[in-house]
Scaffold this active site. Structure first.
Site, mmCIF file in Angstrom:
data_model
loop_
_atom_site.group_PDB
_atom_site.id
_atom_site.type_symbol
_atom_site.label_atom_id
_atom_site.label_comp_id
_atom_site.label_asym_id
_atom_site.label_seq_id
_atom_site.Cartn_x
_atom_site.Cartn_y
_atom_site.Cartn_z
ATOM 1 N N PRO A 65 0.835 -1.198 0.000
ATOM 2 C CA PRO A 65 0.000 0.000 0.000
ATOM 3 C C PRO A 65 0.873 1.253 0.000
ATOM 4 O O PRO A 65 2.009 1.225 0.466
ATOM 5 C CB PRO A 65 -0.779 -0.108 1.316
ATOM 6 C CG PRO A 65 0.086 -0.941 2.199
ATOM 7 C CD PRO A 65 0.814 -1.895 1.305
ATOM 8 N N CYS A 66 0.316 2.339 -0.523
ATOM 9 C CA CYS A 66 1.102 3.577 -0.535
ATOM 10 C C CYS A 66 0.832 4.347 0.741
ATOM 11 O O CYS A 66 0.430 5.497 0.696
ATOM 12 C CB CYS A 66 0.799 4.417 -1.767
ATOM 13 S SG CYS A 66 -0.958 4.656 -2.015
ATOM 14 N N VAL A 67 0.977 3.696 1.877
ATOM 15 C CA VAL A 67 0.877 4.412 3.154
ATOM 16 C C VAL A 67 2.137 5.242 3.317
ATOM 17 O O VAL A 67 3.003 5.233 2.451
ATOM 18 C CB VAL A 67 0.712 3.439 4.350
ATOM 19 C CG1 VAL A 67 -0.662 2.817 4.347
ATOM 20 C CG2 VAL A 67 1.788 2.375 4.339
ATOM 21 N N VAL B 293 2.957 3.170 -6.124
ATOM 22 C CA VAL B 293 2.814 4.510 -6.711
ATOM 23 C C VAL B 293 4.192 5.016 -7.179
ATOM 24 O O VAL B 293 5.224 4.577 -6.653
ATOM 25 C CB VAL B 293 2.207 5.510 -5.703
ATOM 26 C CG1 VAL B 293 0.761 5.185 -5.430
ATOM 27 C CG2 VAL B 293 3.006 5.541 -4.408
#
Ligand SMILES: C[S@@+](CC[C@H](N)C(=O)[O-])C[C@H]1O[C@@H](n2cnc3c(N)ncnc32)[C@H](O)[C@@H]1O
Length: 589
Positions: free
Chosen positions: A77-79, A125
């Site tokens: 995830p792009c956390v 991303v």
């Protein structure tokens, strides 16, 4: 030979779906979010439970217990990412930790004795590339001791990452979306990245590429959400061999009409942002879709907004895409199903890897491994056919006729909106003091006219004082059309503006007088309309000196904006409004 795949951070399974279409067998998905695992299980015939990739940080045992597969894919995830990327775990942002936990598994599966791993990929991303290393040693992945057990040095390179891949745009591979991502990985035997073959481009070219699929093509190919039919035949715009009947096309036949307050806010943010470029409103249908975001939003710059097919003015005039539309714009087949509420389905879809992008990577792996490529027309979708009965289908054959529960904002929500930008400045109505700030509980107790001078994120903010307002009034009252403008302003705006409390109330509840004239969003739009309809050349400038402001050259229309917005702020009289009962309809609150 059927090659097996484990999908880390599998989400709803966009990455898996491309590999499935290319003849790979997905044997496991790993995700710590229940709707994701449920959705992945349903569409890929699995029975996985939620699990956490960070568990693989802890022990090699947990990695050894995972079945060995020929392929590993993962899209962390792009956390949060942060530049801090030192050795100690405490210094790493969650985004970096998740990437490294994933790479750790890949490294073990690649270097373990009798490894069967043939290829691995990581998708994320574009910005994530700044947070990965050119290469990771065993030590970097906390595998120093393990490396010695397999006859390697802890400082040996385990994986090459940063330059083993690049940036890819999904539309280049047949997706109707211009989503860009950083993708890296390797074919283990050669160490090379499996470069996907571009099939589409903006215009026809010498390489025989097909032209990009556009948003409009997809949208026009699909039935209107208002064709609440149960006996139609619906051909998938991405996969013409896939045809569904009636209500088995889920999550599409329902009314996604937006409240006027929502789409107006989005329109303003898109066409009138203080420092970012102008965007189309409604969406430009002549290009591939913009990136579908994970959050369903109706009133931001990112919102994807269509003119509604159902003819309405104001509320319902524009709509969001349906869940089936965004799934199709991602490239999911028509019979791919998603668990959860509309918001959950949206997140599952917006988070995904576009299946066309994934299929192009899967094809490249097949090519590099010397396996035959599976043509699109050979792809089988029948395994997905019965799943529509197992999910919450959003189809609902009622058109919204009443828009009487507008989305509310938090108590004390901040407001800042300007009618237009010109001459390197904006004049905004705000409910907070830009200099002292104000805590959320005091927002709305006071409203301000504020000049924002400068461009980009660097600007001066100057609240307009009563003296400055009077100085500007002297100037604008000499403009040739001032009387006419003043009358229109009184009629359309000033006679309908509530007290400061009322403005805040109407803004938070998203309601207002008839036509929402007392709503600050509408007030600013009306200011914009009156000024932009003036007959004199609106960009004409005046050279004047105003107290406390360095700038001396002002567009006349900005001076009018200062006058109008200050008038709203300085003529605000609580008793006037209450006496005239100009406040909103309590029945709909
Ligand atoms: C970018 S999305 C993956 C999209 C997916 N590859 C697809 O194509 O549909 C990232 C996923 O990682 C999951 N996730 C976040 N943190 C996780 C963790 N610690 N362990 C496992 N999964 C996690 C999220 O729930 C989310 O579904």
């Amino acid at each position: 030979m059927t090659l097996e795949v484990i999908d880390f951070f599998c989400g709803s399974g966009g990455f898996s779906e491309g590999f499935r279409q290319q003849g790979f067998k997905i044997i496991k998905g790993i995700d710590n979010w229940n709707p994701a695992i449920q959705t992945h299980n349903l569409n890929h015939g699995l029975d996985d439970r939620v699990s956490d990739v960070l568990d693989f940080e802890k022990s090699i045992d947990s990695i050894n217990k995972l079945k060995n597969t020929e392929i590993i894919i993962g899209s962390p995830p792009c956390v949060t990412f942060s530049m801090s990327n030192r050795a100690g775990k405490a210094d790493k942002s969650l985004g970096v930790r998740l990437i490294e936990a994933y790479l750790r598994v890949v490294a073990v599966k690649k270097h373990q004795p009798k490894s069967i791993l043939k290829a691995w990929l990581m998708e994320n991303v574009p910005n994530s590339r700044n947070f990965v290393r050119e290469f990771y040693t065993f030590d970097d992945l906390d595998l120093g001791d393990w490396a010695k057990t397999i006859g390697k040095e802890s400082g040996d390179i385990a994986l090459r990452v940063k330059n083993n891949g690049g940036f890819f745009i999904a539309a280049d591979y047949g997706s109707p979306q211009s989503r860009e991502r950083f993708i890296c990985g390797e074919i283990v035997r050669t160490g090379d990245f499996p470069e996907p073959q571009i099939t589409h481009s903006k215009k026809s070219d010498i390489f025989n590429h097909q032209v990009y699929k556009t948003l409009g093509e997809i949208k026009r190919f699909m039935p209107s959400p208002f064709e609440f039919l149960i006996d139609g035949e619906w051909k998938d715009p991405n996969y013409p061999g896939l045809i569904l009947i009636g209500n088995t096309l889920t999550d599409h036949f329902y009314d996604t009409g937006l409240y006027q307050v929502e789409w107006e806010k989005a329109k303003f943010a898109k066409v009138n942002h203080p420092y970012m470029g102008k965007m189309s409103f409604p969406e430009d249908e002549n290009k591939p879709s913009r990136t579908i975001m994970a959050t369903r939003s109706a009133s931001t710059r990112e919102a994807i907004i269509f003119k509604s097919e159902y003819s309405r003015n104001g509320d319902g005039e524009y709509r969001l895409p349906t869940i089936r539309e965004i799934a199709t714009l991602m490239g999911f087949p028509y019979n791919y199903q998603f668990f959860g509420s509309e918001g959950t389905k949206w997140r599952l879809i917006g988070n995904a890897v576009c299946p066309h992008m994934s299929a192009a990577l899967a094809k490249a792996i097949r090519r590099d491994l010397g396996l035959g490529v599976i043509e699109e027309k050979e792809v089988d979708f029948t395994s997905l056919n019965e799943n529509h009965e197992k999910v919450n289908n959003l189809n609902s054959p009622t058109k919204k006729t009443q828009f009487n529960a507008p989305p509310k904002k938090n108590i004390g929500a901040k407001f800042r909106m300007h009618p237009f930008k010109s001459g390197n400045m904006t004049v905004a109505l705000t409910n907070f003091d830009p200099i002292n700030g104000s805590n959320p509980h005091t927002n709305g107790k006071n409203w301000f006219c504020v000049l924002y001078l400068g461009s980009g994120k660097i600007y001066d903010a100057i609240p307009v004082s009563k003296t400055l307002f009077r100085d500007v009034e002297k100037i604008v009252s000499s403009f040739s059309e001032f009387e006419q403008i003043k009358n229109e302003f009184s009629d359309k705006i000033i006679n309908n503006v509530g007290s400061f409390d009322d403005l805040q109330y109407v803004f938070e509840k998203n309601v207002g007088e008839i036509d929402r004239v007392g709503n600050p969003v509408k007030i600013i739009e009306n200011v914009s309309e009156i000024i932009n309809n003036c007959l004199f050349k609106i960009d004409e400038t005046c050279t004047i000196r105003l107290d406390g402001i360095k700038k001396t050259n002002f567009h006349k229309k900005q001076l009018l904006a200062i006058w109008m917005i200050s008038q709203i702020v300085y003529s605000n009289n609580p008793s006037r409004i209450k006496n005239n009962k100009k406040i909103v309809q309590p029945s709909i609150i």
